[in-house]
Scaffold this motif. Structure first.
Motif, mmCIF file in Angstrom:
data_model
loop_
_atom_site.group_PDB
_atom_site.id
_atom_site.type_symbol
_atom_site.label_atom_id
_atom_site.label_comp_id
_atom_site.label_asym_id
_atom_site.label_seq_id
_atom_site.Cartn_x
_atom_site.Cartn_y
_atom_site.Cartn_z
ATOM 1 N N ILE A 1 4.862 -0.493 1.936
ATOM 2 C CA ILE A 1 3.636 -0.500 1.152
ATOM 3 C C ILE A 1 3.096 0.917 0.980
ATOM 4 C CG2 ILE A 1 1.207 -1.201 1.265
ATOM 5 C CD1 ILE A 1 2.369 -3.925 2.388
ATOM 6 N N CYS A 2 3.153 1.730 2.018
ATOM 7 C CA CYS A 2 2.694 3.124 1.889
ATOM 8 C C CYS A 2 3.512 3.861 0.835
ATOM 9 C CB CYS A 2 2.785 3.842 3.233
ATOM 10 S SG CYS A 2 1.486 3.373 4.386
ATOM 11 N N GLY A 3 4.820 3.626 0.842
ATOM 12 C CA GLY A 3 5.666 4.260 -0.165
ATOM 13 C C GLY A 3 5.353 3.792 -1.569
ATOM 14 N N SER A 4 5.192 2.493 -1.748
ATOM 15 C CA SER A 4 4.943 1.971 -3.096
ATOM 16 C C SER A 4 3.564 2.352 -3.608
ATOM 17 C CB SER A 4 5.143 0.453 -3.141
ATOM 18 O OG SER A 4 4.165 -0.204 -2.382
ATOM 19 N N LEU A 5 2.563 2.391 -2.734
ATOM 20 C CA LEU A 5 1.230 2.812 -3.172
ATOM 21 C C LEU A 5 1.200 4.305 -3.504
ATOM 22 C CD1 LEU A 5 -1.527 1.063 -1.017
ATOM 23 C CD2 LEU A 5 -1.055 0.809 -3.442
ATOM 24 N N SER A 6 1.906 5.109 -2.737
ATOM 25 C CA SER A 6 1.953 6.551 -3.003
ATOM 26 C C SER A 6 2.521 6.843 -4.384
ATOM 27 C CB SER A 6 2.798 7.263 -1.940
ATOM 28 O OG SER A 6 2.182 7.165 -0.680
ATOM 29 N N VAL A 7 3.541 6.094 -4.767
ATOM 30 C CA VAL A 7 4.179 6.284 -6.074
ATOM 31 C C VAL A 7 3.247 5.873 -7.205
ATOM 32 C CG1 VAL A 7 6.090 5.478 -7.526
ATOM 33 C CG2 VAL A 7 6.501 6.045 -5.143
ATOM 34 N N THR B 1 -2.608 12.689 -4.050
ATOM 35 C CA THR B 1 -1.790 12.327 -2.899
ATOM 36 C C THR B 1 -2.609 11.360 -2.047
ATOM 37 O OG1 THR B 1 -2.639 14.079 -1.456
ATOM 38 C CG2 THR B 1 -0.758 14.644 -2.884
ATOM 39 N N PRO B 2 -1.966 10.666 -1.118
ATOM 40 C CA PRO B 2 -2.738 9.779 -0.244
ATOM 41 C C PRO B 2 -3.855 10.518 0.503
ATOM 42 C CG PRO B 2 -0.428 9.255 -0.073
ATOM 43 C CD PRO B 2 -0.521 10.505 -0.917
ATOM 44 N N ASP B 3 -3.658 11.792 0.798
ATOM 45 C CA ASP B 3 -4.691 12.554 1.502
ATOM 46 C C ASP B 3 -5.957 12.741 0.661
ATOM 47 O OD1 ASP B 3 -3.213 12.847 3.809
ATOM 48 O OD2 ASP B 3 -2.275 14.714 3.143
ATOM 49 N N ASP B 4 -5.822 12.693 -0.662
ATOM 50 C CA ASP B 4 -6.974 12.843 -1.546
ATOM 51 C C ASP B 4 -7.904 11.631 -1.512
ATOM 52 O OD1 ASP B 4 -6.054 15.353 -2.417
ATOM 53 O OD2 ASP B 4 -4.830 14.422 -3.984
ATOM 54 N N ILE C 1 -5.769 4.076 3.270
ATOM 55 C CA ILE C 1 -5.480 3.385 4.535
ATOM 56 C C ILE C 1 -6.014 1.958 4.507
ATOM 57 C CG2 ILE C 1 -6.028 3.345 7.006
ATOM 58 C CD1 ILE C 1 -5.910 6.429 6.914
ATOM 59 N N ALA C 2 -7.235 1.792 4.028
ATOM 60 C CA ALA C 2 -7.827 0.447 3.970
ATOM 61 C C ALA C 2 -7.027 -0.461 3.047
ATOM 62 C CB ALA C 2 -9.277 0.537 3.507
ATOM 63 N N ALA C 3 -6.709 0.021 1.854
ATOM 64 C CA ALA C 3 -5.966 -0.801 0.891
ATOM 65 C C ALA C 3 -4.568 -1.116 1.395
ATOM 66 C CB ALA C 3 -5.898 -0.093 -0.461
ATOM 67 N N ALA C 4 -3.878 -0.127 1.920
ATOM 68 C CA ALA C 4 -2.514 -0.352 2.411
ATOM 69 C C ALA C 4 -2.496 -1.340 3.577
ATOM 70 C CB ALA C 4 -1.872 0.971 2.822
ATOM 71 N N SER C 5 -3.482 -1.253 4.459
ATOM 72 C CA SER C 5 -3.518 -2.191 5.585
ATOM 73 C C SER C 5 -3.793 -3.614 5.100
ATOM 74 C CB SER C 5 -4.543 -1.758 6.633
ATOM 75 O OG SER C 5 -5.845 -1.768 6.115
ATOM 76 N N LEU C 6 -4.657 -3.766 4.092
ATOM 77 C CA LEU C 6 -4.914 -5.105 3.543
ATOM 78 C C LEU C 6 -3.679 -5.652 2.833
ATOM 79 C CD1 LEU C 6 -8.553 -4.765 2.187
ATOM 80 C CD2 LEU C 6 -7.782 -5.905 4.271
ATOM 81 N N MET D 1 -9.977 -1.685 -4.030
ATOM 82 C CA MET D 1 -10.212 -0.449 -3.297
ATOM 83 C C MET D 1 -9.428 0.727 -3.852
ATOM 84 S SD MET D 1 -10.220 -1.177 0.717
ATOM 85 C CE MET D 1 -11.194 -2.502 1.327
ATOM 86 N N ILE D 2 -8.175 0.489 -4.184
ATOM 87 C CA ILE D 2 -7.285 1.582 -4.560
ATOM 88 C C ILE D 2 -7.220 1.784 -6.074
ATOM 89 C CG2 ILE D 2 -5.113 0.269 -4.653
ATOM 90 C CD1 ILE D 2 -5.531 3.633 -2.871
ATOM 91 N N ALA D 3 -7.749 0.857 -6.848
ATOM 92 C CA ALA D 3 -7.656 0.912 -8.312
ATOM 93 C C ALA D 3 -8.120 2.225 -8.930
ATOM 94 C CB ALA D 3 -8.402 -0.262 -8.933
ATOM 95 N N PRO D 4 -9.210 2.831 -8.477
ATOM 96 C CA PRO D 4 -9.651 4.075 -9.121
ATOM 97 C C PRO D 4 -8.644 5.225 -9.012
ATOM 98 C CG PRO D 4 -11.400 3.168 -7.761
ATOM 99 C CD PRO D 4 -10.161 2.372 -7.476
ATOM 100 N N TYR D 5 -7.707 5.121 -8.084
ATOM 101 C CA TYR D 5 -6.759 6.203 -7.844
ATOM 102 C C TYR D 5 -5.385 5.953 -8.457
ATOM 103 C CZ TYR D 5 -10.376 6.866 -4.351
ATOM 104 O OH TYR D 5 -11.586 7.008 -3.737
ATOM 105 N N LEU D 6 -5.185 4.771 -9.024
ATOM 106 C CA LEU D 6 -3.870 4.401 -9.531
ATOM 107 C C LEU D 6 -3.700 4.741 -11.000
ATOM 108 C CD1 LEU D 6 -3.427 0.904 -7.858
ATOM 109 C CD2 LEU D 6 -2.660 3.130 -7.018
ATOM 110 N N LYS D 7 -2.479 5.112 -11.353
ATOM 111 C CA LYS D 7 -2.193 5.420 -12.757
ATOM 112 C C LYS D 7 -2.019 4.155 -13.580
ATOM 113 C CE LYS D 7 2.603 6.258 -11.452
ATOM 114 N NZ LYS D 7 3.554 7.317 -11.197
#
Length: 118
Positions: A33-39, A46-49, A55-60, A104-110
């Protein structure tokens, strides 16, 4: 602590008590999941941004996937006398976890659109 370890630690905390086999499966799920979300992050991010949301989205997502694996291992239908129990194809809790992770992660996704304010 590296990203996958942080996600795993949070997912483990949110999951409560897991047996050893479930913990090992959760590790595998978190890595994928970390790999697929990073892509899926927008170009230049980057995930650090977006570390807290990542972390919250990937854990869910990981917990959602773990619940789906557990559901898939259970019987589809069980009949005892006049009573029949059927398992739904998708657990409501799993769907809810996945939806919350997406929000949670939608604002950061392409590949997603999200309002961030007016």
């Amino acid at each position: 602590m590296i990203l996958t370890q942080q996600v795993y630690a949070q997912a483990l905390l949110l999951a409560g008590g897991l047996d050893k086999q479930q913990e090992e499966l959760l590790k595998v799920l978190v890595t994928g999941i970390c790999g697929s979300l990073s892509v899926r992050l927008r170009q230049g991010l980057t995930p650090d941004d977006c570390i807290a949301d990542f972390i919250a989205a990937a854990s869910l997502y990981a917990l959602s996937a773990l619940a789906e694996v557990k559901d898939a291992q259970e019987a589809e239908q069980f009949t005892a006398g006049d009573i029949t129990l059927r398992r739904r194809s998708a657990d409501a809790a799993s769907n809810c976890l996945r939806a919350q992770a997406e929000l949670m992660i939608a604002p950061y996704l392409k590949d997603r659109f999200s309002f961030r304010g007016v």
